[in-house]
Design a protein around this motif. Sequence first.
Motif, PDB file in Angstrom:
ATOM      1  N   PHE A  58       0.826  -1.203   0.000  1.00  0.00           N
ATOM      2  CA  PHE A  58       0.000   0.000   0.000  1.00  0.00           C
ATOM      3  C   PHE A  58       0.860   1.253   0.000  1.00  0.00           C
ATOM      4  CE2 PHE A  58      -1.894  -3.499   2.298  1.00  0.00           C
ATOM      5  CZ  PHE A  58      -3.118  -3.644   1.658  1.00  0.00           C
ATOM      6  N   ARG A  59       0.500   2.187  -0.845  1.00  0.00           N
ATOM      7  CA  ARG A  59       1.131   3.496  -0.860  1.00  0.00           C
ATOM      8  C   ARG A  59       0.115   4.470  -0.278  1.00  0.00           C
ATOM      9  NH1 ARG A  59       3.107   5.188  -6.549  1.00  0.00           N
ATOM     10  NH2 ARG A  59       4.220   3.206  -6.379  1.00  0.00           N
ATOM     11  N   LYS A  60       0.142   4.593   1.050  1.00  0.00           N
ATOM     12  CA  LYS A  60      -0.910   5.316   1.756  1.00  0.00           C
ATOM     13  C   LYS A  60      -0.977   6.791   1.385  1.00  0.00           C
ATOM     14  CE  LYS A  60      -0.940   2.137   5.694  1.00  0.00           C
ATOM     15  NZ  LYS A  60      -0.813   2.004   7.167  1.00  0.00           N
ATOM     16  N   LYS A  61       0.161   7.407   1.204  1.00  0.00           N
ATOM     17  CA  LYS A  61       0.183   8.834   0.893  1.00  0.00           C
ATOM     18  C   LYS A  61      -0.543   9.120  -0.422  1.00  0.00           C
ATOM     19  CE  LYS A  61       3.327  12.729   0.145  1.00  0.00           C
ATOM     20  NZ  LYS A  61       4.741  13.167   0.075  1.00  0.00           N
ATOM     21  N   ASP A  62      -0.347   8.250  -1.407  1.00  0.00           N
ATOM     22  CA  ASP A  62      -0.969   8.431  -2.723  1.00  0.00           C
ATOM     23  C   ASP A  62      -2.304   7.692  -2.844  1.00  0.00           C
ATOM     24  OD1 ASP A  62       1.226   9.927  -3.683  1.00  0.00           O
ATOM     25  OD2 ASP A  62       2.338   8.060  -4.006  1.00  0.00           O
ATOM     26  N   LYS A  63      -2.690   6.968  -1.764  1.00  0.00           N
ATOM     27  CA  LYS A  63      -3.931   6.198  -1.726  1.00  0.00           C
ATOM     28  C   LYS A  63      -4.008   5.177  -2.867  1.00  0.00           C
ATOM     29  CE  LYS A  63      -6.614   9.692   0.731  1.00  0.00           C
ATOM     30  NZ  LYS A  63      -7.865  10.485   0.790  1.00  0.00           N
ATOM     31  N   ILE A  64      -2.925   4.410  -2.986  1.00  0.00           N
ATOM     32  CA  ILE A  64      -2.824   3.413  -4.054  1.00  0.00           C
ATOM     33  C   ILE A  64      -2.606   2.025  -3.454  1.00  0.00           C
ATOM     34  CG2 ILE A  64      -1.478   2.613  -6.037  1.00  0.00           C
ATOM     35  CD1 ILE A  64      -0.756   5.508  -6.614  1.00  0.00           C
ATOM     36  N   VAL A  65      -3.347   1.043  -3.940  1.00  0.00           N
ATOM     37  CA  VAL A  65      -3.137  -0.361  -3.596  1.00  0.00           C
ATOM     38  C   VAL A  65      -2.279  -0.987  -4.694  1.00  0.00           C
ATOM     39  CG1 VAL A  65      -4.222  -2.612  -3.231  1.00  0.00           C
ATOM     40  CG2 VAL A  65      -5.331  -0.547  -2.375  1.00  0.00           C
ATOM     41  N   LEU A 114      -5.225  -8.849 -15.498  1.00  0.00           N
ATOM     42  CA  LEU A 114      -4.662  -7.966 -14.479  1.00  0.00           C
ATOM     43  C   LEU A 114      -5.742  -7.049 -13.897  1.00  0.00           C
ATOM     44  CD1 LEU A 114      -1.289  -7.000 -16.216  1.00  0.00           C
ATOM     45  CD2 LEU A 114      -1.625  -8.618 -14.342  1.00  0.00           C
ATOM     46  N   ILE A 115      -6.678  -6.637 -14.719  1.00  0.00           N
ATOM     47  CA  ILE A 115      -7.786  -5.806 -14.231  1.00  0.00           C
ATOM     48  C   ILE A 115      -8.606  -6.563 -13.185  1.00  0.00           C
ATOM     49  CG2 ILE A 115      -9.990  -4.754 -14.889  1.00  0.00           C
ATOM     50  CD1 ILE A 115      -8.702  -3.998 -17.566  1.00  0.00           C
ATOM     51  N   LYS A 116      -8.765  -7.863 -13.376  1.00  0.00           N
ATOM     52  CA  LYS A 116      -9.579  -8.657 -12.457  1.00  0.00           C
ATOM     53  C   LYS A 116      -9.043  -8.611 -11.018  1.00  0.00           C
ATOM     54  CE  LYS A 116     -11.372 -11.810 -15.978  1.00  0.00           C
ATOM     55  NZ  LYS A 116     -11.392 -13.208 -16.502  1.00  0.00           N
ATOM     56  N   TYR A 117      -7.723  -8.517 -10.857  1.00  0.00           N
ATOM     57  CA  TYR A 117      -7.145  -8.389  -9.512  1.00  0.00           C
ATOM     58  C   TYR A 117      -7.620  -7.087  -8.862  1.00  0.00           C
ATOM     59  CZ  TYR A 117      -3.812 -12.146 -10.632  1.00  0.00           C
ATOM     60  OH  TYR A 117      -3.228 -13.349 -10.972  1.00  0.00           O
ATOM     61  N   CYS A 118      -7.661  -6.023  -9.651  1.00  0.00           N
ATOM     62  CA  CYS A 118      -8.122  -4.731  -9.130  1.00  0.00           C
ATOM     63  C   CYS A 118      -9.598  -4.792  -8.745  1.00  0.00           C
ATOM     64  CB  CYS A 118      -7.897  -3.642 -10.170  1.00  0.00           C
ATOM     65  SG  CYS A 118      -6.169  -3.420 -10.659  1.00  0.00           S
ATOM     66  N   GLU A 137      -7.880   4.947  -3.375  1.00  0.00           N
ATOM     67  CA  GLU A 137      -8.632   5.469  -4.526  1.00  0.00           C
ATOM     68  C   GLU A 137      -8.152   4.925  -5.868  1.00  0.00           C
ATOM     69  OE1 GLU A 137      -8.230   9.676  -4.231  1.00  0.00           O
ATOM     70  OE2 GLU A 137      -9.518   9.850  -2.441  1.00  0.00           O
ATOM     71  N   SER A 138      -6.989   4.312  -5.886  1.00  0.00           N
ATOM     72  CA  SER A 138      -6.429   3.832  -7.145  1.00  0.00           C
ATOM     73  C   SER A 138      -5.809   2.450  -6.940  1.00  0.00           C
ATOM     74  CB  SER A 138      -5.376   4.815  -7.672  1.00  0.00           C
ATOM     75  OG  SER A 138      -4.953   4.455  -8.964  1.00  0.00           O
ATOM     76  N   TYR A 139      -5.801   1.637  -8.006  1.00  0.00           N
ATOM     77  CA  TYR A 139      -5.359   0.247  -7.886  1.00  0.00           C
ATOM     78  C   TYR A 139      -4.404  -0.079  -9.027  1.00  0.00           C
ATOM     79  CZ  TYR A 139      -9.144   0.233  -4.582  1.00  0.00           C
ATOM     80  OH  TYR A 139      -9.945   0.539  -3.510  1.00  0.00           O
ATOM     81  N   VAL A 140      -3.272  -0.680  -8.643  1.00  0.00           N
ATOM     82  CA  VAL A 140      -2.243  -1.049  -9.618  1.00  0.00           C
ATOM     83  C   VAL A 140      -1.979  -2.545  -9.488  1.00  0.00           C
ATOM     84  CG1 VAL A 140       0.164  -0.791 -10.308  1.00  0.00           C
ATOM     85  CG2 VAL A 140      -1.154   1.216  -9.570  1.00  0.00           C
ATOM     86  N   SER A 141      -2.072  -3.250 -10.595  1.00  0.00           N
ATOM     87  CA  SER A 141      -1.623  -4.648 -10.599  1.00  0.00           C
ATOM     88  C   SER A 141      -0.469  -4.749 -11.591  1.00  0.00           C
ATOM     89  CB  SER A 141      -2.763  -5.598 -10.978  1.00  0.00           C
ATOM     90  OG  SER A 141      -3.257  -5.330 -12.267  1.00  0.00           O
ATOM     91  N   PHE A 142       0.569  -5.437 -11.181  1.00  0.00           N
ATOM     92  CA  PHE A 142       1.772  -5.473 -12.021  1.00  0.00           C
ATOM     93  C   PHE A 142       2.437  -6.840 -11.917  1.00  0.00           C
ATOM     94  CE2 PHE A 142       2.967  -4.100  -7.823  1.00  0.00           C
ATOM     95  CZ  PHE A 142       4.185  -4.707  -7.560  1.00  0.00           C
TER      96      PHE A 142
END
Length: 437
Positions: free
Chosen positions: A311-318, A342-346, A358-363
Amino acid sequence: MSYKKYLRLNHSSFKHLTESLDIIEKESNENFSSKHTGELLIIEILNLFHSTFEANKHSFLTEIFFKNQKALRLTYDHQEYIFNQIDEIIRDRAPVNRTRQIQIVNLYRNIVSDLYDPYLSIIVACLKLKEATFNNFVETNLSTTEFQKFEYAKSRLQGTKMFAGYHSLIRNAVSHTGTHSISYDTQGVTFKKIKRSSNPEVTAVLQLTNEELLSNLRSMIDFITAVNASINIFGLDAKEFILENREIGESFISEFATTELCQAWREDANKQYLKIWSNASLSESAKHDYFAEQFTKGCVDRELKAKKLSFRKKDKIVLIEVPSKRVDMNNKGEVIYRIIELIKYCLVAEPLFHFQYESYVSFETEEMMADTLQVQIEGKYLKDHALLKSNMYNLLDEGQFFKNKILLNLSIDFKGLQEIESRSLTSKKLTKQKGRN
């Protein structure tokens, strides 16, 4: 006694089903020619449903019950029109004249062509599944005529009253009204089966009084009404079983869920999740660990392999790390398919973490000498998808996609996809939805 007597699977929840069952009973009795006739038909149809359900629960629900419901929804506008016309005839107590006879005859044809055929399909599908000859519902529904379905079902349901009122001779005669197939007099109508040739001849005759013709029409309405009632009763009865079985439940959602229903489910889930997120006795680490565990379960259920959640809490990204997968980067179809994965993970993560992120990244995990893909999508777009306000192709349009962390220019041929869908009998609406809020 109310329709509660027909419940067999769900004895623990009579109370909360009572109101729904009472509505089904009231609406059904408004259309049945008699309450007794309706009850006999419902018993026979429910017996068939339950015996098929016991033979193969999964196939009955996902391949017959759900698919038939979807097909029948296409008839509802026709059904409302036909039922309104019949109500008008029944209310009109004036003597039957030629115009009224023609109206009844044409309503008979409309019932057979617009309603009777698809309603026979669930009966035939059940019988085929029990005989281990069922392939799929589209084949059962569209590969044979209503007369062939009628003959098949009648031969296997000895002594049945389901098909009272159906006469293929009437159907054929009405389809050829300008070729001597129908004649009217004040007392009734005569239908003729004519063998077509250079020397045509009448091979069968059916004479019905005005009262008999109307009675046959109402008998077919009895069958249609009984199937509707039986579907609704069985659906309520099997509700808990459906929701307790993940694969069957997901099939139900895929076929029938509405935005309103998904919104209600999401609100229920939010109430449970918020209890954890707002629990002051739990550390932030414990809260994240709990939802990470829920995320893992969700991925396992969907056969998605995830490696790490951060988690990147400052940027609100999972951030969701997943195993890399070899894809031919020159094959656009393969790339799009992998991005959808990859979208399905989000989509799994958003309902769990939207309270804080607020935002989700799968890589994909980086590997030497190998290309990797990355996906970033805003939570608001994932939420729209969860609420059926958008579909996967909207997400392909709204997300950002990268190859080796370099923005990937991904174009989708939506027009081509729409043309493919228009030729399909089974595909769901996948092309980009326009004008969403």
